[in-house]
Design a protein around this motif. Structure first.
Motif, mmCIF file in Angstrom:
data_model
loop_
_atom_site.group_PDB
_atom_site.id
_atom_site.type_symbol
_atom_site.label_atom_id
_atom_site.label_comp_id
_atom_site.label_asym_id
_atom_site.label_seq_id
_atom_site.Cartn_x
_atom_site.Cartn_y
_atom_site.Cartn_z
ATOM 1 N N LYS A 1 49.470 65.199 59.178
ATOM 2 C CA LYS A 1 48.912 64.444 58.070
ATOM 3 C C LYS A 1 48.036 65.346 57.205
ATOM 4 O O LYS A 1 47.698 66.474 57.581
ATOM 5 N N MET A 2 47.685 64.867 56.048
ATOM 6 C CA MET A 2 46.892 65.653 55.114
ATOM 7 C C MET A 2 45.514 65.945 55.710
ATOM 8 O O MET A 2 44.966 65.147 56.485
ATOM 9 N N ALA A 3 44.981 67.092 55.346
ATOM 10 C CA ALA A 3 43.684 67.512 55.881
ATOM 11 C C ALA A 3 42.592 66.517 55.502
ATOM 12 O O ALA A 3 42.512 66.076 54.351
ATOM 13 N N ASP A 4 41.794 66.175 56.471
ATOM 14 C CA ASP A 4 40.694 65.228 56.264
ATOM 15 C C ASP A 4 39.418 65.846 56.816
ATOM 16 O O ASP A 4 39.212 65.886 58.028
ATOM 17 N N PRO A 5 38.520 66.343 55.953
ATOM 18 C CA PRO A 5 37.302 67.000 56.447
ATOM 19 C C PRO A 5 36.352 66.049 57.154
ATOM 20 O O PRO A 5 35.437 66.493 57.851
ATOM 21 N N THR A 6 36.560 64.750 57.018
ATOM 22 C CA THR A 6 35.668 63.785 57.675
ATOM 23 C C THR A 6 36.143 63.425 59.079
ATOM 24 O O THR A 6 35.449 62.722 59.800
ATOM 25 N N ASP A 7 37.327 63.910 59.471
ATOM 26 C CA ASP A 7 37.874 63.595 60.793
ATOM 27 C C ASP A 7 37.375 64.636 61.799
ATOM 28 O O ASP A 7 37.949 65.711 61.942
ATOM 29 N N ALA A 8 36.313 64.279 62.513
ATOM 30 C CA ALA A 8 35.723 65.218 63.475
ATOM 31 C C ALA A 8 36.514 65.297 64.768
ATOM 32 O O ALA A 8 36.298 66.211 65.579
ATOM 33 N N SER A 9 37.444 64.371 64.993
ATOM 34 C CA SER A 9 38.214 64.370 66.235
ATOM 35 C C SER A 9 39.472 65.241 66.140
ATOM 36 O O SER A 9 40.159 65.418 67.144
ATOM 37 N N TYR A 10 39.765 65.765 64.972
ATOM 38 C CA TYR A 10 40.989 66.551 64.813
ATOM 39 C C TYR A 10 40.848 67.892 65.528
ATOM 40 O O TYR A 10 39.823 68.572 65.406
ATOM 41 N N LEU A 11 41.875 68.264 66.284
ATOM 42 C CA LEU A 11 41.878 69.513 67.033
ATOM 43 C C LEU A 11 42.827 70.497 66.351
ATOM 44 O O LEU A 11 44.044 70.369 66.480
ATOM 45 N N PRO A 12 42.303 71.463 65.614
ATOM 46 C CA PRO A 12 43.205 72.425 64.957
ATOM 47 C C PRO A 12 43.740 73.434 65.959
ATOM 48 O O PRO A 12 43.018 73.928 66.819
ATOM 49 N N LEU A 13 45.024 73.722 65.856
ATOM 50 C CA LEU A 13 45.669 74.697 66.731
ATOM 51 C C LEU A 13 46.519 75.641 65.882
ATOM 52 O O LEU A 13 47.165 75.202 64.927
ATOM 53 N N PRO A 14 46.538 76.919 66.225
ATOM 54 C CA PRO A 14 47.413 77.846 65.498
ATOM 55 C C PRO A 14 48.865 77.657 65.915
ATOM 56 O O PRO A 14 49.170 76.894 66.836
ATOM 57 N N ASP A 15 49.754 78.348 65.242
ATOM 58 C CA ASP A 15 51.154 78.313 65.627
ATOM 59 C C ASP A 15 51.330 78.918 67.014
ATOM 60 O O ASP A 15 50.482 79.662 67.508
ATOM 61 N N TRP A 16 52.472 78.612 67.640
ATOM 62 C CA TRP A 16 52.685 78.978 69.045
ATOM 63 C C TRP A 16 52.567 80.479 69.288
ATOM 64 O O TRP A 16 52.125 80.904 70.356
#
Length: 263
Positions: free
Chosen positions: A69-84
């Motif tokens: 989904k589109m980036a949401d700076p207010t979503d503190a629960s999002y876990l960013p991960l790099p490519d494999w």
């Protein structure tokens, strides 16, 4: 000793009188063991590369890369991960000796030494042997790298619930809103085109500035905004007469009334 035809003079008996120039044997003298680089060998390489490329393209069409989904700076629960293929570096930065005050060590020094060792491996071990146990330096560096990459990648991926992550991050396309037919022949649109189109788009959809469809402003408020600005919009953007300003306000209000009636 008589001088005559066929007599040769040498300074050392160990030096042959006639020295034949070394000419390597033609590849045809080794049937089944070698072949010319051009075009036989190079053509095979191209064919293998073409087959791999076509297969890879077919795979991307059959199983396209998942989107989030589109980036949401207010979503503190999002876990960013790099490519494999970067997960092993991501995992490395979790350890104490490679994070926090030692971030430079984990992000630059350790990866730099690892890739530098692989790059220098052919120069460090220049033996002619091809058997692994005869080339300990090169084989050890390669095995250590493979084990480290696989283990760190596994550690990074094992702690992520990929199904839940995919479910929570499905693409959510923005609502385009009601379709509004813009009367581009009206006098109000001509004023809009001269003053507002570069920021708000040809159909009021918004570009550098926000969309003007779906706003809840009266004609007087729109005239005030056009002259004095609002938010990131500076004052003095409107250049025209009072009559043109009224035409612009009426045009924007009419478009929003049409949008409201179609919702």
């Amino acid at each position: 000793m008589k001088r005559g035809k066929g007599m040769k003079f040498v300074g050392d008996s160990r030096v042959p009188a006639e020295k034949n120039k070394f000419i390597p044997k033609d590849y045809s003298e080794y049937p089944g063991r070698t072949e010319p680089f051009w075009p036989n060998f190079l053509l095979k390489e191209w064919l293998v590369g073409a087959v791999f490329l076509v297969g890879f393209l077919c795979l991307t069409i059959a199983h396209p890369a998942p989107l989030e989904k589109m980036a949401d700076p207010t979503d503190a629960s999002y876990l960013p991960l790099p490519d494999w293929y970067f997960l092993f570096l991501y995992q490395l930065l979790k350890y104490k000796f490679a994070s926090g005050p030692f971030f430079v060590l984990g992000a630059i020094v350790i990866p730099g030494l690892a890739f530098g060792a692989l790059f220098l491996a052919p120069f460090l071990d220049r033996g002619k042997e091809r058997r692994p146990h005869k080339r300990p330096i090169t084989v050890s560096l390669m095995l250590l790298s493979i084990i480290a990459v696989f283990w760190l990648t596994y550690e990074a991926a094992a702690h992520v619930d990929w199904e839940e992550k995919a479910a929570n991050n499905k693409p959510e396309w923005p609502d385009s809103g009601p379709s509004v037919e813009i009367d581009k022949e009206s006098e109000g649109y001509a004023v809009y085109e001269n003053n507002c189109l570069s920021c708000h788009g040809g159909n009021l959809e918004g570009q550098a500035g926000p969309t003007l469809i779906g706003i809840d402003y009266s004609a007087d408020e729109i005239k005030d905004i056009a002259q004095n600005g609002i938010g990131n919009m500076p004052a003095g953007q409107f250049q025209g007469s009072d009559e043109e300003l009224q035409q612009l306000a009426d045009f924007i209000v009419s478009v929003n009334e049409q949008a409201s009636s179609e919702e």
